[in-house]
Design a protein around this motif. Structure first.
Motif, mmCIF file in Angstrom:
data_model
loop_
_atom_site.group_PDB
_atom_site.id
_atom_site.type_symbol
_atom_site.label_atom_id
_atom_site.label_comp_id
_atom_site.label_asym_id
_atom_site.label_seq_id
_atom_site.Cartn_x
_atom_site.Cartn_y
_atom_site.Cartn_z
ATOM 1 N N PHE A 21 0.936 22.879 28.767
ATOM 2 C CA PHE A 21 2.260 22.505 28.265
ATOM 3 C C PHE A 21 3.364 23.008 29.187
ATOM 4 C CE2 PHE A 21 0.017 22.052 24.114
ATOM 5 C CZ PHE A 21 0.386 20.740 23.859
ATOM 6 N N THR A 22 3.081 24.033 29.994
ATOM 7 C CA THR A 22 4.074 24.475 30.968
ATOM 8 C C THR A 22 4.296 23.392 32.017
ATOM 9 O OG1 THR A 22 2.365 25.602 32.295
ATOM 10 C CG2 THR A 22 3.511 26.907 30.627
ATOM 11 N N VAL A 23 3.228 22.694 32.402
ATOM 12 C CA VAL A 23 3.345 21.573 33.336
ATOM 13 C C VAL A 23 3.977 20.366 32.640
ATOM 14 C CG1 VAL A 23 2.085 20.002 34.849
ATOM 15 C CG2 VAL A 23 1.357 22.390 34.648
ATOM 16 N N LEU A 24 3.549 20.087 31.417
ATOM 17 C CA LEU A 24 4.097 18.968 30.661
ATOM 18 C C LEU A 24 5.610 19.101 30.497
ATOM 19 C CD1 LEU A 24 3.732 16.399 28.919
ATOM 20 C CD2 LEU A 24 3.295 17.915 26.969
ATOM 21 N N PRO A 231 10.006 5.920 27.100
ATOM 22 C CA PRO A 231 9.221 7.150 27.141
ATOM 23 C C PRO A 231 8.483 7.388 25.828
ATOM 24 C CG PRO A 231 11.529 7.670 26.756
ATOM 25 C CD PRO A 231 11.449 6.182 27.011
ATOM 26 N N SER A 232 7.367 8.048 25.926
ATOM 27 C CA SER A 232 6.639 8.455 24.733
ATOM 28 C C SER A 232 5.782 9.657 25.091
ATOM 29 C CB SER A 232 5.758 7.327 24.193
ATOM 30 O OG SER A 232 4.694 7.052 25.091
ATOM 31 N N LEU A 233 5.414 10.416 24.075
ATOM 32 C CA LEU A 233 4.537 11.566 24.273
ATOM 33 C C LEU A 233 3.465 11.545 23.193
ATOM 34 C CD1 LEU A 233 3.665 14.254 25.518
ATOM 35 C CD2 LEU A 233 5.336 15.389 24.032
ATOM 36 N N ALA A 234 2.211 11.474 23.625
ATOM 37 C CA ALA A 234 1.070 11.593 22.715
ATOM 38 C C ALA A 234 0.391 12.921 23.012
ATOM 39 C CB ALA A 234 0.101 10.440 22.925
ATOM 40 N N VAL A 235 0.138 13.681 21.975
ATOM 41 C CA VAL A 235 -0.553 14.964 22.124
ATOM 42 C C VAL A 235 -1.840 14.904 21.310
ATOM 43 C CG1 VAL A 235 -0.466 17.451 21.719
ATOM 44 C CG2 VAL A 235 1.586 16.244 22.480
ATOM 45 N N GLU A 236 -2.934 15.237 21.960
ATOM 46 C CA GLU A 236 -4.248 15.214 21.321
ATOM 47 C C GLU A 236 -4.920 16.566 21.515
ATOM 48 O OE1 GLU A 236 -5.682 10.660 21.933
ATOM 49 O OE2 GLU A 236 -5.632 11.889 23.742
ATOM 50 N N LEU A 248 2.932 24.807 18.741
ATOM 51 C CA LEU A 248 4.030 24.163 19.467
ATOM 52 C C LEU A 248 5.381 24.497 18.840
ATOM 53 C CD1 LEU A 248 2.443 20.653 20.104
ATOM 54 C CD2 LEU A 248 2.996 22.360 21.846
ATOM 55 N N ALA A 249 5.438 24.500 17.525
ATOM 56 C CA ALA A 249 6.691 24.817 16.842
ATOM 57 C C ALA A 249 7.058 26.281 17.025
ATOM 58 C CB ALA A 249 6.566 24.483 15.357
ATOM 59 N N TRP A 254 8.897 23.031 19.703
ATOM 60 C CA TRP A 254 8.704 21.581 19.570
ATOM 61 C C TRP A 254 8.263 21.300 18.136
ATOM 62 C CZ3 TRP A 254 5.608 19.969 24.591
ATOM 63 C CH2 TRP A 254 6.373 20.323 25.717
ATOM 64 N N LYS A 255 9.210 20.969 17.281
ATOM 65 C CA LYS A 255 8.917 20.874 15.853
ATOM 66 C C LYS A 255 8.596 19.466 15.375
ATOM 67 C CE LYS A 255 11.921 24.840 14.905
ATOM 68 N NZ LYS A 255 10.830 25.798 14.768
ATOM 69 N N ASP A 256 8.821 18.460 16.200
ATOM 70 C CA ASP A 256 8.642 17.072 15.759
ATOM 71 C C ASP A 256 7.548 16.356 16.529
ATOM 72 O OD1 ASP A 256 10.785 17.299 13.905
ATOM 73 O OD2 ASP A 256 12.209 17.036 15.557
ATOM 74 N N ILE A 257 6.577 17.087 17.043
ATOM 75 C CA ILE A 257 5.504 16.501 17.834
ATOM 76 C C ILE A 257 4.286 16.238 16.947
ATOM 77 C CG2 ILE A 257 3.941 16.810 19.789
ATOM 78 C CD1 ILE A 257 6.828 16.525 20.633
ATOM 79 N N ALA A 258 3.870 14.975 16.856
ATOM 80 C CA ALA A 258 2.635 14.651 16.146
ATOM 81 C C ALA A 258 1.445 15.028 17.020
ATOM 82 C CB ALA A 258 2.584 13.169 15.806
ATOM 83 N N VAL A 259 0.428 15.565 16.405
ATOM 84 C CA VAL A 259 -0.771 15.965 17.140
ATOM 85 C C VAL A 259 -1.969 15.243 16.538
ATOM 86 C CG1 VAL A 259 -2.257 17.879 17.850
ATOM 87 C CG2 VAL A 259 0.220 18.235 17.635
ATOM 88 N N GLN A 260 -2.725 14.575 17.390
ATOM 89 C CA GLN A 260 -3.884 13.814 16.947
ATOM 90 C C GLN A 260 -5.180 14.536 17.315
ATOM 91 O OE1 GLN A 260 -2.853 10.204 19.138
ATOM 92 N NE2 GLN A 260 -2.415 9.177 17.200
#
Length: 275
Positions: A21-24, A231-236, A248-249, A254-260
């Motif tokens: 996530f530091t790179v992201l 732009p979009s961000l998908a986190v799995e 993440l929060a 990052w409080k609004d990131i959906a994680v799959q």
């Protein structure tokens, strides 16, 4: 050579867990108009405790999933996976750009004043042939003190960034670098910048700390080219989506990131759960 991406294509990023996530974060700043997909292989973390064969096989499976999802460039945001798997990845997909993450020996050589450099890394990176070759190729007459740091990634993955136990680990691993009199130290794992103040406190204010994630993101941005599109961000994650979303929060805000959820054993890498 730059990529000519279509609007539906993505950049894939993966790490053994949260370190990438530091790179992201840097990629999101440099390429605000790009679709990004990040896979945290949390169930298999830390890679630093795995065998080179396991790391390579896991990396191949993850890359296959990212490519199937639309990745036209993959960032291996993990020093350990880069050390043990990037050559296999490039051999398997020779036309796809892979950007690896490696300790910046050359910048450290340029930065040191006394010729003594410290390198903090996972055990698997610290003992890798690729790292040894990197040091031999770029260090010259400079002394490089390589210190493996088992246990640190586990604490960071747990969100345990300020505990006495983590501080004790950091102090223990920095002691050999202080004893060697290094004046420059490399954070050789993408997890480690998340606790940069702890490393700095343990090494002392006179030691210059160097990170690599910005240079990795810039290399990916240079290869990708123009940042246009939606732009979009998908986190799995291969682990617990709720736990990663909480991390993440808590740690990054990052409080609004959906994680799959993603499991390589499931058909076509289908997502079983979203939180």
């Amino acid at each position: 050579m730059q990529i000519d991406p279509s609007p539906s294509r993505e950049i894939g990023i993966f790490d053994s867990g949260v370190g990438g996530f530091t790179v992201l974060h840097e990629l999101r700043q440099l390429l605000p108009g790009v679709r990004l997909r990040y896979l945290a292989d949390t169930a298999y973390a830390p890679y630093g405790a795995r065998t080179p064969e396991d790391i390579q096989q896991r990396s191949l499976v993850i890359a296959e999933h990212l490519i199937a999802s639309g990745a036209e460039l993959i960032v291996v945001a993990c020093n350990t996976a880069t050390a043990h798997a990037i050559e296999a990845l490039r051999a398997r997909w020779p036309t796809l750009p892979f950007v690896g993450t490696e300790p910046g020996i050359k910048p450290a050589v340029a930065a040191t004043r006394n010729g003594r450099i410290g390198l903090l890394a996972t055990p698997a990176t610290a003992t890798s042939a690729r790292l040894l070759a990197l040091v031999e190729r770029h260090a010259g007459a400079h002394e490089v003190v390589v210190q493996g740091c088992p246990g640190v990634v586990d604490r960071i993955e747990a969100g345990d960034l300020a505990s006495a136990e983590l501080r004790a680990l950091v102090e223990h691993y920095c002691a050999p670098l202080r004893a060697a009199g290094v004046d420059t130290a490399l954070l050789g794992c993408t997890h480690y910048p998340l606790i940069e103040p702890l490393w700095q406190a343990a090494l002392g204010p006179s030691v210059k700390l160097l990170r690599i994630e910005t240079a990795v993101a810039r290399r990916a941005a240079d290869l990708w080219g123009a940042s246009t599109g939606e732009p979009s961000l998908a986190v799995e994650t291969s682990g617990n989506p709720a736990a990663l979303r909480a991390w993440l929060a808590q740690v990054l805000g990052w409080k609004d990131i959906a994680v799959q959820a993603w499991q390589p054993e499931s058909k076509n890498g289908q997502h079983a759960l979203t939180v």
